[in-house]
Scaffold this motif. Structure first.
Motif, PDB file in Angstrom:
ATOM      1  N   CYS A 113      10.635   8.866   2.721  1.00 33.15           N
ATOM      2  CA  CYS A 113       9.400   7.888   2.292  1.00 33.15           C
ATOM      3  C   CYS A 113       9.036   7.817   4.542  1.00 33.15           C
ATOM      4  CB  CYS A 113       9.340   7.469   1.676  1.00 33.15           C
ATOM      5  SG  CYS A 113       8.126   6.855   1.321  1.00 33.15           S
ATOM      6  N   PHE A 114       7.421   7.826   4.399  1.00 38.64           N
ATOM      7  CA  PHE A 114       7.242   7.791   5.611  1.00 38.64           C
ATOM      8  C   PHE A 114       5.743   6.381   4.831  1.00 38.64           C
ATOM      9  CE2 PHE A 114       3.908   8.842   8.654  1.00 38.64           C
ATOM     10  CZ  PHE A 114       3.871   7.831   9.806  1.00 38.64           C
ATOM     11  N   VAL A 115       5.903   5.442   5.247  1.00 38.97           N
ATOM     12  CA  VAL A 115       4.709   4.140   5.112  1.00 38.97           C
ATOM     13  C   VAL A 115       4.177   4.160   6.434  1.00 38.97           C
ATOM     14  CG1 VAL A 115       5.118   2.447   4.086  1.00 38.97           C
ATOM     15  CG2 VAL A 115       6.278   4.126   3.444  1.00 38.97           C
ATOM     16  N   ALA A 126      -7.898  -2.940   6.028  1.00 44.77           N
ATOM     17  CA  ALA A 126      -6.255  -1.020   6.486  1.00 44.77           C
ATOM     18  C   ALA A 126      -6.175  -0.917   5.646  1.00 44.77           C
ATOM     19  CB  ALA A 126      -5.256  -2.255   7.537  1.00 44.77           C
ATOM     20  N   HIS A 127      -5.606   0.220   5.796  1.00 42.39           N
ATOM     21  CA  HIS A 127      -5.512   1.319   4.546  1.00 42.39           C
ATOM     22  C   HIS A 127      -3.712   1.342   4.891  1.00 42.39           C
ATOM     23  CE1 HIS A 127      -9.713   2.488   4.118  1.00 42.39           C
ATOM     24  NE2 HIS A 127      -9.580   3.747   5.181  1.00 42.39           N
ATOM     25  N   VAL A 128      -3.021   1.246   3.684  1.00 44.81           N
ATOM     26  CA  VAL A 128      -1.655   0.919   3.760  1.00 44.81           C
ATOM     27  C   VAL A 128      -1.690   2.724   3.046  1.00 44.81           C
ATOM     28  CG1 VAL A 128       0.777   0.585   2.888  1.00 44.81           C
ATOM     29  CG2 VAL A 128      -1.122  -0.819   3.380  1.00 44.81           C
ATOM     30  N   ILE A 129      -0.325   3.699   3.836  1.00 46.62           N
ATOM     31  CA  ILE A 129      -0.192   5.034   3.074  1.00 46.62           C
ATOM     32  C   ILE A 129       1.220   5.012   3.384  1.00 46.62           C
ATOM     33  CG2 ILE A 129      -0.515   7.763   4.009  1.00 46.62           C
ATOM     34  CD1 ILE A 129      -2.356   4.631   5.622  1.00 46.62           C
ATOM     35  N   ILE A 130       1.174   5.621   2.185  1.00 50.57           N
ATOM     36  CA  ILE A 130       2.466   5.996   1.010  1.00 50.57           C
ATOM     37  C   ILE A 130       3.028   7.472   1.118  1.00 50.57           C
ATOM     38  CG2 ILE A 130       4.574   5.377  -0.463  1.00 50.57           C
ATOM     39  CD1 ILE A 130       3.444   2.935  -0.893  1.00 50.57           C
ATOM     40  N   VAL A 131       3.689   8.236   2.199  1.00 47.50           N
ATOM     41  CA  VAL A 131       4.339   9.268   0.765  1.00 47.50           C
ATOM     42  C   VAL A 131       5.086   9.519   1.404  1.00 47.50           C
ATOM     43  CG1 VAL A 131       3.541  10.330   3.798  1.00 47.50           C
ATOM     44  CG2 VAL A 131       3.309  11.856   1.869  1.00 47.50           C
ATOM     45  N   GLY A 132       6.008  10.589   0.843  1.00 44.96           N
ATOM     46  CA  GLY A 132       7.091  11.552   0.297  1.00 44.96           C
ATOM     47  C   GLY A 132       7.144  12.359   1.379  1.00 44.96           C
ATOM     48  N   ARG A 133       8.921  12.391   1.515  1.00 44.80           N
ATOM     49  CA  ARG A 133       9.332  13.658   2.659  1.00 44.80           C
ATOM     50  C   ARG A 133       9.290  15.137   0.859  1.00 44.80           C
ATOM     51  NH1 ARG A 133      11.280  17.716   3.550  1.00 44.80           N
ATOM     52  NH2 ARG A 133      12.784  18.053   5.573  1.00 44.80           N
ATOM     53  N   PHE A 158       3.570  17.586   5.080  1.00 42.08           N
ATOM     54  CA  PHE A 158       4.202  16.555   4.286  1.00 42.08           C
ATOM     55  C   PHE A 158       2.884  17.777   2.541  1.00 42.08           C
ATOM     56  CE2 PHE A 158       4.534  13.335   6.826  1.00 42.08           C
ATOM     57  CZ  PHE A 158       5.822  13.001   6.162  1.00 42.08           C
ATOM     58  N   GLU A 159       3.856  17.779   1.729  1.00 41.94           N
ATOM     59  CA  GLU A 159       3.425  18.243   0.879  1.00 41.94           C
ATOM     60  C   GLU A 159       3.278  17.691  -0.346  1.00 41.94           C
ATOM     61  OE1 GLU A 159       6.233  20.999  -0.182  1.00 41.94           O
ATOM     62  OE2 GLU A 159       6.573  22.295   1.300  1.00 41.94           O
ATOM     63  N   HIS A 160       3.660  16.435  -0.753  1.00 40.01           N
ATOM     64  CA  HIS A 160       3.148  15.130  -1.417  1.00 40.01           C
ATOM     65  C   HIS A 160       1.636  14.816  -1.076  1.00 40.01           C
ATOM     66  CE1 HIS A 160       6.690  16.467  -3.644  1.00 40.01           C
ATOM     67  NE2 HIS A 160       7.615  15.317  -2.375  1.00 40.01           N
ATOM     68  N   ASP A 161       1.014  14.599  -2.406  1.00 39.93           N
ATOM     69  CA  ASP A 161      -0.613  13.691  -1.954  1.00 39.93           C
ATOM     70  C   ASP A 161       0.117  12.700  -1.499  1.00 39.93           C
ATOM     71  OD1 ASP A 161      -2.503  13.321  -1.539  1.00 39.93           O
ATOM     72  OD2 ASP A 161      -3.255  12.327  -4.116  1.00 39.93           O
ATOM     73  N   ALA A 162      -0.283  11.392  -0.683  1.00 43.24           N
ATOM     74  CA  ALA A 162      -0.047  10.569   0.017  1.00 43.24           C
ATOM     75  C   ALA A 162      -0.698   9.600  -0.919  1.00 43.24           C
ATOM     76  CB  ALA A 162      -0.964   9.995   1.378  1.00 43.24           C
ATOM     77  N   ASP A 163      -0.629   8.613  -1.004  1.00 46.48           N
ATOM     78  CA  ASP A 163      -0.441   7.219  -2.007  1.00 46.48           C
ATOM     79  C   ASP A 163      -1.410   5.892  -0.918  1.00 46.48           C
ATOM     80  OD1 ASP A 163      -1.445   5.187  -3.842  1.00 46.48           O
ATOM     81  OD2 ASP A 163       0.736   4.194  -3.785  1.00 46.48           O
ATOM     82  N   ILE A 164      -1.929   6.007  -1.267  1.00 52.87           N
ATOM     83  CA  ILE A 164      -2.993   5.515  -0.349  1.00 52.87           C
ATOM     84  C   ILE A 164      -3.901   4.151  -0.990  1.00 52.87           C
ATOM     85  CG2 ILE A 164      -5.720   5.658   1.946  1.00 52.87           C
ATOM     86  CD1 ILE A 164      -4.800   8.293   1.976  1.00 52.87           C
ATOM     87  N   ILE A 165      -3.660   2.361  -0.246  1.00 49.44           N
ATOM     88  CA  ILE A 165      -3.930   1.799  -0.525  1.00 49.44           C
ATOM     89  C   ILE A 165      -5.166   0.905  -0.031  1.00 49.44           C
ATOM     90  CG2 ILE A 165      -3.335  -0.452  -1.579  1.00 49.44           C
ATOM     91  CD1 ILE A 165      -0.942   1.525  -1.509  1.00 49.44           C
TER      92      ILE A 165
END
Length: 270
Positions: free
Chosen positions: A138-140, A263-270, A194-201
């Motif tokens: 995961c990339f956060v 700010a935006h927090v971005i979480i995206v999986g590999r 990154f193929e998965h859609d990122a979760d952005i908070i």
């Protein structure tokens, strides 16, 4: 990144750590470290660690078995970070996000606090981050929202625009607050592989200081904004810092400051 990185020299790391970290970076470091701990990674790479605000939180929150590598392109900033104690040993390494000196699939988690805005080629940096992540990793990371959602930064920019009406310093709006578009973030991540859609908070928090002088010193003398001020008005940095402090006091009061940042927090999986 390289041009902006050269701005973090001289006394800037010390002023950055003293004034900017508690003002705006520490609250978001608490948030990112909690998100990292919830993922229970065995290996963590931090990119753009700066003076170690997030690193110290990661060292405190992650279990002892987790191996932490904290990296930054700027050796001066890392020197400041290593001088400050962490809760346990951390591996410090000078590293360029454009060419990470790490093997493929070496980390469960990559974290980056307010560094992506400085990447000169964001898709390329994201491709490098994806390369060093393990499958399922995961990339956060986080980036600042638009400057209009960050009242203190806006006040600093307005004060300097008043001082330099024909050529205002634009560093704050151009780089730290210049990468806030969510669709652009998604597009750059996709271009980086990154193929998965990122979760952005979108996360609003509070920036707090004891008085206007601390934020004025932090922004004007503890960031690359300093170079833009000095280039426009050699020898006038103390005077213009005082001008910014006065403007902050007029906007928020001369006592303690408690104001919105976002700010935006971005979480995206590999």
């Amino acid at each position: 990144m390289e041009l902006a990185d050269r701005g973090f020299t001289g006394s800037i790391p010390q002023l950055y750590e003293r004034y900017m970290v508690p003002l705006i970076f520490e609250p978001y470091a608490v948030d990112l470290a909690a998100r990292a701990a919830a993922l229970q990674p065995g290996t963590v790479l931090e990119i753009a660690a700066g003076t170690g605000a997030l690193t110290r939180r990661l060292a405190a929150e992650l279990p002892p078995r987790t191996h932490i590598v904290a990296s930054d392109l700027n050796a001066t900033m890392l020197d400041m970070a290593t001088a400050l104690l962490t809760a346990r040993p951390v591996q410090w390494q000078v590293a360029d996000a454009m060419e990470l000196p790490f093997a493929d699939a070496g980390f469960d988690l990559v974290v980056c606090q307010f560094g992506a805005m400085f990447f000169p080629d964001k898709a390329r940096a994201y491709a490098e981050i994806r390369r060093v992540l393990k499958p399922g990793g995961c990339f956060v990371f986080n980036v600042w929202d638009h400057i209009d959602s960050n009242e203190l930064a806006r006040a600093v920019m307005d004060a300097l625009a008043q001082a330099f009406p024909d050529n205002p310093p634009r560093f704050i709006a151009r780089i730290p607050h210049g990468y806030h578009d969510i669709e652009q973030l998604r597009a750059d991540l996709a271009q980086g592989g990154f193929e998965h859609d990122a979760d952005i908070i979108t996360l609003p928090l509070r920036a707090r200081a004891e008085s206007p002088s601390g934020p004025a010193l932090g922004f004007c003398q503890g960031t690359p904004l300093r170079g833009e001020i000095e280039a426009r008005a050699p020898g006038r940095l103390p005077e213009l810092t005082a001008h910014v402090a006065q403007a902050i006091g007029e906007r928020f009061g001369v006592g303690a400051i408690d104001t919105l940042m976002q700010a935006h927090v971005i979480i995206v999986g590999r």
